[in-house]
Write an enzyme that holds these catalytic residues in place. Sequence first.
Site, PDB file in Angstrom:
ATOM      1  N   ASN A   1       0.861  -1.177   0.000  1.00 40.71           N
ATOM      2  CA  ASN A   1       0.000   0.000   0.000  1.00 40.71           C
ATOM      3  C   ASN A   1       0.898   1.227   0.000  1.00 40.71           C
ATOM      4  OD1 ASN A   1      -1.802   2.046   0.529  1.00 40.71           O
ATOM      5  ND2 ASN A   1      -2.329   1.359   2.601  1.00 40.71           N
TER       6      ASN A   1
ATOM      7  N   LYS B   1       0.199   4.243  -0.303  1.00 43.85           N
ATOM      8  CA  LYS B   1      -0.446   5.450   0.255  1.00 43.85           C
ATOM      9  C   LYS B   1      -0.175   6.641  -0.671  1.00 43.85           C
ATOM     10  CE  LYS B   1      -0.294   3.337   4.750  1.00 43.85           C
ATOM     11  NZ  LYS B   1      -0.263   3.470   6.201  1.00 43.85           N
TER      12      LYS B   1
ATOM     13  N   HIS C   1      -9.587   1.223   4.439  1.00 46.68           N
ATOM     14  CA  HIS C   1      -8.358   1.399   5.222  1.00 46.68           C
ATOM     15  C   HIS C   1      -8.647   2.358   6.386  1.00 46.68           C
ATOM     16  CE1 HIS C   1      -4.331   2.634   6.355  1.00 46.68           C
ATOM     17  NE2 HIS C   1      -3.922   1.513   5.799  1.00 46.68           N
TER      18      HIS C   1
ATOM     19  N   GLU D   1      -7.122   4.770   7.523  1.00 45.92           N
ATOM     20  CA  GLU D   1      -6.925   6.199   7.223  1.00 45.92           C
ATOM     21  C   GLU D   1      -8.140   6.768   6.479  1.00 45.92           C
ATOM     22  OE1 GLU D   1      -3.084   5.687   5.363  1.00 45.92           O
ATOM     23  OE2 GLU D   1      -2.320   5.050   7.309  1.00 45.92           O
TER      24      GLU D   1
ATOM     25  N   GLU E   1      -5.936  -4.971  10.349  1.00 45.18           N
ATOM     26  CA  GLU E   1      -4.912  -3.966  10.629  1.00 45.18           C
ATOM     27  C   GLU E   1      -5.251  -3.238  11.927  1.00 45.18           C
ATOM     28  OE1 GLU E   1      -2.685  -2.753   6.815  1.00 45.18           O
ATOM     29  OE2 GLU E   1      -4.403  -1.430   7.035  1.00 45.18           O
TER      30      GLU E   1
ATOM     31  N   GLY F   1       2.026   2.196  10.925  1.00 47.68           N
ATOM     32  CA  GLY F   1       2.996   3.283  10.818  1.00 47.68           C
ATOM     33  C   GLY F   1       3.642   3.659  12.142  1.00 47.68           C
TER      34      GLY F   1
ATOM     35  N   SER G   1       2.958  -2.205  10.480  1.00 47.94           N
ATOM     36  CA  SER G   1       4.394  -2.260  10.773  1.00 47.94           C
ATOM     37  C   SER G   1       5.042  -3.605  10.463  1.00 47.94           C
ATOM     38  CB  SER G   1       4.658  -1.847  12.226  1.00 47.94           C
ATOM     39  OG  SER G   1       4.260  -0.507  12.441  1.00 47.94           O
TER      40      SER G   1
HETATM   41  P1  PGA Z   1       2.551   0.232   7.787  1.00 45.68           P
HETATM   42  O1  PGA Z   1       1.118   0.459   7.090  1.00 45.68           O
HETATM   43  O2  PGA Z   1       3.096  -1.055   7.214  1.00 45.68           O
HETATM   44  O3  PGA Z   1       3.358   1.431   7.391  1.00 45.68           O
HETATM   45  O4  PGA Z   1       2.309   0.148   9.246  1.00 45.68           O
HETATM   46  C1  PGA Z   1       0.242  -0.610   6.873  1.00 45.68           C
HETATM   47  C2  PGA Z   1      -1.017  -0.088   6.239  1.00 45.68           C
HETATM   48  O5  PGA Z   1      -1.444   1.023   6.586  1.00 45.68           O
HETATM   49  O6  PGA Z   1      -1.629  -0.763   5.394  1.00 45.68           O
END
Ligand code: PGA
Length: 252
Positions: A11, A13, A97, A99, A169, A175, A215
């Site tokens: 992803n 982003k 997601h 976000e 998730e 993150g 992460s």
């Molecule tokens: P990350 O993000 O691996 O940077 O924690 C995962 C995601 O948001 O899908």
Amino acid sequence: MEKRQLIVAGNWKMHKNYEEGRDLAKDIVERLQPTQVTVVLATPFIHLNSINNIIKDISNLKLGAQNCHQEESGAYTGEVSAGMLQSVGVRYVIIGHSERREYFEESDELLAKKVDAVLAKGMRPIFCCGEKLDVREAGKHLQLVEDQMKKALFHLKPEQFKEVVIAYEPVWAIGTGKTASPEQAQEMHAHIRSLIAKKYKDEIASLTTILYGGSVKPDNAKEIFAKPDVDGGLIGGASLKAEDFVAIVNSF
Ligand code: PGA
């Protein structure tokens, strides 16, 4: 028995300009060894067409998007429909997601419509679910994910549900450098699978791909992917470096 599909999805982003995106995709293609894993690159919209041309002849490398609008077309300035995504080679669309839920106020009711839109165009949703830290600390994480699944997915017919990929998730792990422990991931993945078995059939549950996200890095992917109900990962930060992303793909 049919085996569950393993998937590692990157992803990106809101990262990478046009040239940087092409370079990253080419770097991934060069490093990727033959593998049983389906690898998805979920890029920003501007990259889709050009990256489709880079990856389209590699059978286990698939194009993904990070969102779409729920309507087929219309006066929705700034939005992109599922049909548009499908027309440039997209096979997977990340839906819900955290976000998007947080910053764009996407509810499970809206996500149910987006899931329908993706399926109607013959693509596969990667449906994200997961709890925030306060919910986990209150011991309500299993219930919260159950509610998300019921509201956004359980209206689907069995033959539609078969096309859905789930990504668990935990929001507190995205993150932040804090991963769920392999045991915490396994507990939730087993819970999700049992919910699917109850709603649909055991056979569908046992074939549903459930990804862990939050992460995941080359140095922790192996122990997470080793858990019996973890079928791959949704990778944010570490998907932006070809070397790390491919190392995660190779962690099964
Ligand atoms: P990350 O993000 O691996 O940077 O924690 C995962 C995601 O948001 O899908």
